[in-house]
Design an enzyme around this catalytic site. Structure first.
Site, PDB file in Angstrom:
ATOM      1  N   TYR A  79       4.340  -3.436  -9.832  1.00 61.23           N
ATOM      2  CA  TYR A  79       3.580  -4.639  -9.479  1.00 61.23           C
ATOM      3  C   TYR A  79       4.507  -5.699  -8.885  1.00 61.23           C
ATOM      4  O   TYR A  79       4.215  -6.288  -7.841  1.00 61.23           O
ATOM      5  CB  TYR A  79       2.901  -5.152 -10.753  1.00 61.23           C
ATOM      6  CG  TYR A  79       1.962  -6.323 -10.568  1.00 61.23           C
ATOM      7  CD1 TYR A  79       0.741  -6.174  -9.917  1.00 61.23           C
ATOM      8  CD2 TYR A  79       2.283  -7.579 -11.089  1.00 61.23           C
ATOM      9  CE1 TYR A  79      -0.126  -7.253  -9.783  1.00 61.23           C
ATOM     10  CE2 TYR A  79       1.427  -8.653 -10.965  1.00 61.23           C
ATOM     11  CZ  TYR A  79       0.212  -8.491 -10.310  1.00 61.23           C
ATOM     12  OH  TYR A  79      -0.643  -9.556 -10.185  1.00 61.23           O
ATOM     13  N   SER A  80       5.653  -5.932  -9.546  1.00 62.87           N
ATOM     14  CA  SER A  80       6.602  -6.938  -9.053  1.00 62.87           C
ATOM     15  C   SER A  80       7.131  -6.557  -7.675  1.00 62.87           C
ATOM     16  O   SER A  80       7.303  -7.422  -6.806  1.00 62.87           O
ATOM     17  CB  SER A  80       7.779  -7.080 -10.014  1.00 62.87           C
ATOM     18  OG  SER A  80       7.343  -7.678 -11.192  1.00 62.87           O
ATOM     19  N   LYS A 135       4.501  -7.516  -5.174  1.00 64.38           N
ATOM     20  CA  LYS A 135       4.290  -8.957  -5.007  1.00 64.38           C
ATOM     21  C   LYS A 135       5.527  -9.634  -4.396  1.00 64.38           C
ATOM     22  O   LYS A 135       5.379 -10.565  -3.602  1.00 64.38           O
ATOM     23  CB  LYS A 135       3.912  -9.591  -6.348  1.00 64.38           C
ATOM     24  CG  LYS A 135       2.578  -9.089  -6.925  1.00 64.38           C
ATOM     25  CD  LYS A 135       1.401  -9.404  -6.011  1.00 64.38           C
ATOM     26  CE  LYS A 135       0.048  -9.121  -6.656  1.00 64.38           C
ATOM     27  NZ  LYS A 135      -1.087  -9.446  -5.797  1.00 64.38           N
TER      28      LYS A 135
END
Ligand SMILES: NC(=O)c1ccc[n+]([C@@H]2O[C@H](COP(=O)([O-])OP(=O)(O)OC[C@H]3O[C@@H](n4cnc5c(N)ncnc54)[C@H](OP(=O)(O)O)[C@@H]3O)[C@@H](O)[C@H]2O)c1
Length: 220
Positions: free
Chosen positions: A126-127, A130
């Site tokens: 996820y990081s 993003k």
């Protein structure tokens, strides 16, 4: 009348953004998952091919998060996260930018996350997605600024939505609330109002930034 395209508008933060933009007088396109499935290149291309109106404001909101510690990340999951959170927004932006440049007007807001600038276990995929959208935002801002096309990212902290409830138990949510300086999670509307400013005519100079809206969480 400005025309806005908001992905992920069926619920959560995207629904609040779409509702705000509607109140501000925009015509808002809110494709359902059946009309625009970001997981499928074919669906993205077919949606774009049938889009028969210009878009002034693009909000890349839809996103997913599948929490897993690094050794347990499934290949399919990391690919899905990068496809939905990064590559599909990239493609939508790439398709819409040329028309914005010709009209000398565009506002793009990418919904990032505070996990793009700080970290928590289980968030590697996820990081990655993003942080990459922050980088895309920054780079593209440089290319688009001469054409009055402004692009920013909004990076929410914890927001009370299905995504947060899916990845945190009620006990965790109580603990999280206490760890945020404002002492509660955000409501979707509190993210949507920042987005509304960024894509309004009032924003004439702010571009390329990642604005963290987290109740002070990342200041600790
Ligand atoms: N909630 C938070 O605390 C938080 C914090 C930081 C960042 N964010 C980011 O904010 C954005 C919105 O999050 P949220 O909490 O509002 O999420 P949510 O309540 O889980 O809603 C997700 C939205 O994305 C759509 N979506 C998911 N997969 C899709 C796909 N393959 N194709 C098209 N649409 C798809 C969903 O559509 P369906 O209704 O069809 O499923 C829904 O409209 C995401 O980018 C998320 O990463 C959220």
């Amino acid at each position: 009348m400005r025309i806005a395209l908001v992905t992920g508008a069926s619920r959560g933060i995207g629904a609040a953004i779409a509702s705000n933009l509607t109140s501000l007088g925009c015509k808002v396109l809110m494709p359902s998952r059946a009309e625009l499935d970001l997981a499928s290149d074919q669906s993205v291309e077919s949606y774009l091919a049938n889009l028969n109106q210009p878009v002034d404001i693009l909000i890349n909101d839809a996103g997913i998060n599948r929490v897993a510690t690094f050794e347990n990340i499934q290949n399919g999951d990391v690919k899905d996260i990068l496809q939905i959170n990064l590559l599909a927004p990239f493609r939508l932006t790439q398709f819409l930018v040329p028309q914005m440049k010709v009209r000398n007007y565009g506002r793009i807001v990418n919904i990032s996350s505070m996990w793009s600038v700080v970290s928590r276990g289980g968030r590697t995929s996820y990081s990655m997605s993003k942080s990459a959208i922050n980088a895309m935002t920054r780079s593209l801002a440089v290319e688009l600024a001469p054409f009055n096309v402004l692009i920013n990212a909004v990076a929410p902290g914890y927001v009370m939505t299905d995504l947060t409830l899916q990845n945190n138990s009620p006990i965790e949510i109580e603990k999280i609330s206490q760890s945020i300086p404002i002492q509660r999670l955000a409501e979707p509307q509190e993210i949507a109002s920042v987005v509304a400013f960024l894509c309004s005519e009032q924003n004439t100079y702010l571009t390329g930034q990642t604005i963290v809206v987290d109740g002070g969480y990342t200041c600790l």
